[in-house]
Design a protein around this motif. Structure first.
Motif, mmCIF file in Angstrom:
data_model
loop_
_atom_site.group_PDB
_atom_site.id
_atom_site.type_symbol
_atom_site.label_atom_id
_atom_site.label_comp_id
_atom_site.label_asym_id
_atom_site.label_seq_id
_atom_site.Cartn_x
_atom_site.Cartn_y
_atom_site.Cartn_z
ATOM 1 N N ASN A 175 0.990 -1.321 0.323
ATOM 2 C CA ASN A 175 -0.241 -0.105 -0.100
ATOM 3 C C ASN A 175 1.168 1.550 -0.172
ATOM 4 O OD1 ASN A 175 -2.529 -1.539 -0.164
ATOM 5 N ND2 ASN A 175 -2.315 -1.718 1.484
ATOM 6 N N ASP A 176 2.429 0.940 -0.039
ATOM 7 C CA ASP A 176 3.138 2.098 -0.402
ATOM 8 C C ASP A 176 2.835 2.416 -1.096
ATOM 9 O OD1 ASP A 176 3.998 1.311 2.138
ATOM 10 O OD2 ASP A 176 6.178 0.413 1.501
ATOM 11 N N LYS A 177 3.149 4.498 -1.000
ATOM 12 C CA LYS A 177 2.965 4.818 -3.005
ATOM 13 C C LYS A 177 4.229 4.420 -3.335
ATOM 14 C CE LYS A 177 2.946 9.828 -5.029
ATOM 15 N NZ LYS A 177 3.419 10.883 -4.439
ATOM 16 N N ASN A 182 6.234 6.998 -8.952
ATOM 17 C CA ASN A 182 5.312 8.182 -8.299
ATOM 18 C C ASN A 182 4.056 8.019 -8.835
ATOM 19 O OD1 ASN A 182 7.644 8.781 -6.426
ATOM 20 N ND2 ASN A 182 8.682 9.801 -8.479
ATOM 21 N N ALA A 183 3.456 7.223 -8.941
ATOM 22 C CA ALA A 183 1.779 7.277 -9.030
ATOM 23 C C ALA A 183 0.754 7.198 -8.160
ATOM 24 C CB ALA A 183 1.700 6.825 -10.340
ATOM 25 N N ASN A 184 1.357 5.642 -7.616
ATOM 26 C CA ASN A 184 0.125 5.069 -7.125
ATOM 27 C C ASN A 184 0.205 4.217 -6.008
ATOM 28 O OD1 ASN A 184 -2.936 3.941 -7.103
ATOM 29 N ND2 ASN A 184 -2.602 4.334 -9.316
ATOM 30 N N LYS A 185 -0.700 3.521 -5.585
ATOM 31 C CA LYS A 185 -0.606 2.654 -4.583
ATOM 32 C C LYS A 185 0.768 1.277 -5.153
ATOM 33 C CE LYS A 185 -3.125 2.825 -1.413
ATOM 34 N NZ LYS A 185 -5.168 2.528 -0.636
ATOM 35 N N PHE A 186 1.943 0.787 -4.639
ATOM 36 C CA PHE A 186 2.034 -0.268 -5.820
ATOM 37 C C PHE A 186 1.686 -1.191 -6.043
ATOM 38 C CE2 PHE A 186 6.091 -3.980 -5.188
ATOM 39 C CZ PHE A 186 6.362 -3.919 -5.929
ATOM 40 N N LYS A 187 0.777 -1.648 -5.243
ATOM 41 C CA LYS A 187 0.133 -2.946 -5.805
ATOM 42 C C LYS A 187 -0.501 -3.021 -6.798
ATOM 43 C CE LYS A 187 -3.977 -2.816 -2.346
ATOM 44 N NZ LYS A 187 -4.651 -3.165 -1.681
ATOM 45 N N LYS A 188 -1.227 -1.794 -7.303
ATOM 46 C CA LYS A 188 -1.642 -0.755 -8.563
ATOM 47 C C LYS A 188 -1.515 -0.405 -9.528
ATOM 48 C CE LYS A 188 -6.152 -0.418 -6.176
ATOM 49 N NZ LYS A 188 -7.322 0.788 -5.880
ATOM 50 N N CYS A 189 0.620 -0.252 -9.839
ATOM 51 C CA CYS A 189 0.848 0.111 -11.217
ATOM 52 C C CYS A 189 1.658 -0.833 -10.991
ATOM 53 C CB CYS A 189 1.383 1.760 -10.912
ATOM 54 S SG CYS A 189 2.533 1.521 -8.689
#
Ligand SMILES: [Zn+2]
Lengths: 220, 327
Positions: A175-177, A182-189
């Motif tokens: 859940n880290d940025k 630098n765009a999103n939560k790690f799991k999402k990008c």
């Protein structure tokens, strides 16, 4: 010989009549020999008839990569044809083969995904002067090209960070940025990208990271 | 190009135009009420002797002697001298029977005229294959052929190979080209069955049988009689051969599977066996056919790759993206 390998080999030689087993244990491999004729999707037969030997490693099957040797010398022994002096065929970029190997192969499927297309593509190159889907550059440059295509990026630093994240050198919480883009939560990008390349295995990724690092030093 | 295309094209036209088939959801009209005059025209489109020669040349290469007249049925040229005589002669021969099996579904779907034309198309394609491979059509039944391979100017081994090649090609045509098209139209179950056997010199008596001129030079032999019995045991598009056939081939084990029960009991403790013939393996192994990516078989007779379009390689070739890591 393990029973899955036996079943797969039998299935193959009962389907492709021009192949036979010539040795059940040659240097730890089942050795198959036969001819590949090229038939296109229109059902037209191309004149080439490649004689090949295929070595399927026995131990670890189905987690193996079969090796193919073209022995009819229908393919010119020239690096531009992705073949060694002895006729060993470079079937694909190692990463694709590793994914198949780690997932576990079915030999008939391997033939259809890697071996038959390799020879079909040779016919295409002979007739048109080029490969149907382009080709990778040789050696390290090809690896860099592969990552650029897989990760859809021209940014080598981005590739470096994704590999680092994949092998755990760069620790990022779900859940880290994301520090990579630098765009999103790690799991999402970037996490899905890291997971994707993790299929090549840690050893391969460490080697690739080395290649990327060297290239970055050259650039700076 | 496929050498059977001229036959396939006519059959396709017959199916496409059949009024009962195109009307199948609505009508119970009897055949007589349909206008079937086009059938006669289609029949004449089946390749004649000229076309037969064209195809033979395509398949065998230019310079092939042409068939000037199809030998008359019922008189094998090497034994024609027995015609109308009482003389007999002992000489080896390969006897073969092939017939076209049709499902009731085929009859239910199409007018009888169309079913007859489909059958005629297959029979004529078979006659073509037999002539192409040097065989002799002895008799034509409505839906089948009796064929001889061999004679006085050919070796037994060669005649055996010729016969196996001819019937493999016929089975291929019905199982592949024709079936592919029929399945597109959800028609099932049209297939051939073949029986082939070889009788040696002391086992075959040639003689004229019939009254006056209306007879034929024919063989009296256990092995001529066994061939149709073998045919009856064949699976769909199957070929069954006798022990003597397999004895003529040097490497035979990979093509033949012995049937569980012998076809003949000599009643002296000896039996005569018959075998399922793996004609698909035979065609590919002898380069009469090639296999594609999936192992499907394509006839390789009369094919020219010069005119092939590389665009048709692309869907398979593009799966491969070459890379080199040798040093
Ligand atoms: Zn990111």
């Amino acid at each position: 010989m393990n029973s899955i390998l036996k079943k797969d080999v039998n299935e193959f030689i009962n389907r492709y009549y021009k192949f036979r087993v010539i040795d059940y244990n040659r240097n730890g491999c089942v050795l198959i020999e036969g001819y590949i004729s090229i038939v296109d999707v229109n059902g037209d037969i191309w004149s080439a008839n490649y004689k090949v030997q295929i070595a399927i490693p026995v131990s670890n099957y189905p987690n193996v990569t079969p090796a193919v040797k073209e022995i009819s010398t229908k393919i010119e022994r020239n690096w531009d044809y992705h073949i060694s002096e002895e006729g060993i065929c470079c079937l694909a970029i190692p990463h694709k083969l590793l994914v198949a190997e780690r997932r576990g192969i079915n030999f008939t499927q391997f033939y259809q995904e890697f071996i038959y297309p390799f020879f079909t593509n040779h016919q295409h190159k002979l007739r048109t002067g080029k490969y149907a889907n382009g080709e990778f550059e040789h050696h390290e440059k090809g690896i860099l090209q592969f990552y650029s295509e897989e990760l859809k990026t021209k940014d080598l630093t981005f590739t470096q960070k994704i590999i680092q994240a994949a092998i755990g050198k760069l620790k990022i919480g779900n859940n880290d940025k994301c520090p990579i883009c630098n765009a999103n939560k790690f799991k999402k990008c970037c996490k899905p990208k890291a997971n994707k390349i993790l299929r090549y295995g840690l050893k391969r990724l460490r080697d690739d990271l080395e290649i990327v690092n060297i290239e970055l030093t050259k650039e700076s | 190009m496929n050498i059977f295309n001229p036959y396939l094209e006519v059959i396709k036209k017959a199916v496409d135009r059949d009024p009962k088939y195109t009307n199948r959801f609505f009508s119970n009209m009897p055949d007589e009420d349909y206008d079937l005059s086009y059938i006669q025209k289609l029949r004449s489109e089946l390749p004649n002797l000229e076309k037969l020669n064209e195809s033979v040349q395509l398949a065998k290469g230019l310079g092939t002697p042409s068939i000037t007249s199809l030998p008359r049925l019922g008189n094998h040229p090497d034994f024609a001298h027995l015609k109308s005589s009482r003389n007999t002669e002992k000489h080896w021969i390969i006897s073969a029977f092939v017939d076209v099996q049709k499902s009731t579904q085929l009859h239910n779907r199409f007018t009888l005229a169309t079913v007859a034309l489909i059958t005629e198309g297959i029979v004529k394609a078979s006659i073509f294959a037999v002539n192409l491979c040097g065989g002799y059509v002895h008799r034509i039944q409505g839906d089948g052929l009796m064929v001889y391979f061999g004679g006085k100017n050919i070796e037994k081994g060669q005649a055996t190979k010729d016969a196996l090649k001819a019937f493999s090609m016929i089975s291929y045509f019905v199982k592949n080209d024709l079936k592919e098209y029929f399945e597109l139209n959800s028609i099932r179950d049209i297939y051939t069955r073949t029986g082939i056997d070889l009788g040696h010199n002391n086992q075959v008596l040639w003689m004229y049988s019939g009254l006056g001129d209306s007879g034929e030079v024919t063989t009296c032999s256990l092995h001529t009689s066994l061939a149709p019995k073998m045919q009856a045991t064949a699976t769909s598009n199957g070929i069954v051969v006798g022990q003597h056939i397999l004895n003529q081939l040097s490497s035979s084990d990979k093509y033949f599977n012995q049937k569980s029960k012998p076809i003949w009991d000599y009643e002296d403790g000896r039996f005569y066996n018959h075998y399922d013939f793996n004609w698909e393996r035979y065609l590919v192994d002898n380069d009469f056919a090639a296999q594609n990516l999936n192992g499907d078989i394509l006839l390789n007779i009369g094919d020219y790759s010069i005119s092939n379009d590389p665009i048709n390689l692309v869907p398979i070739a593009k799966i491969n993206k070459p890379y080199l890591n040798f040093r």
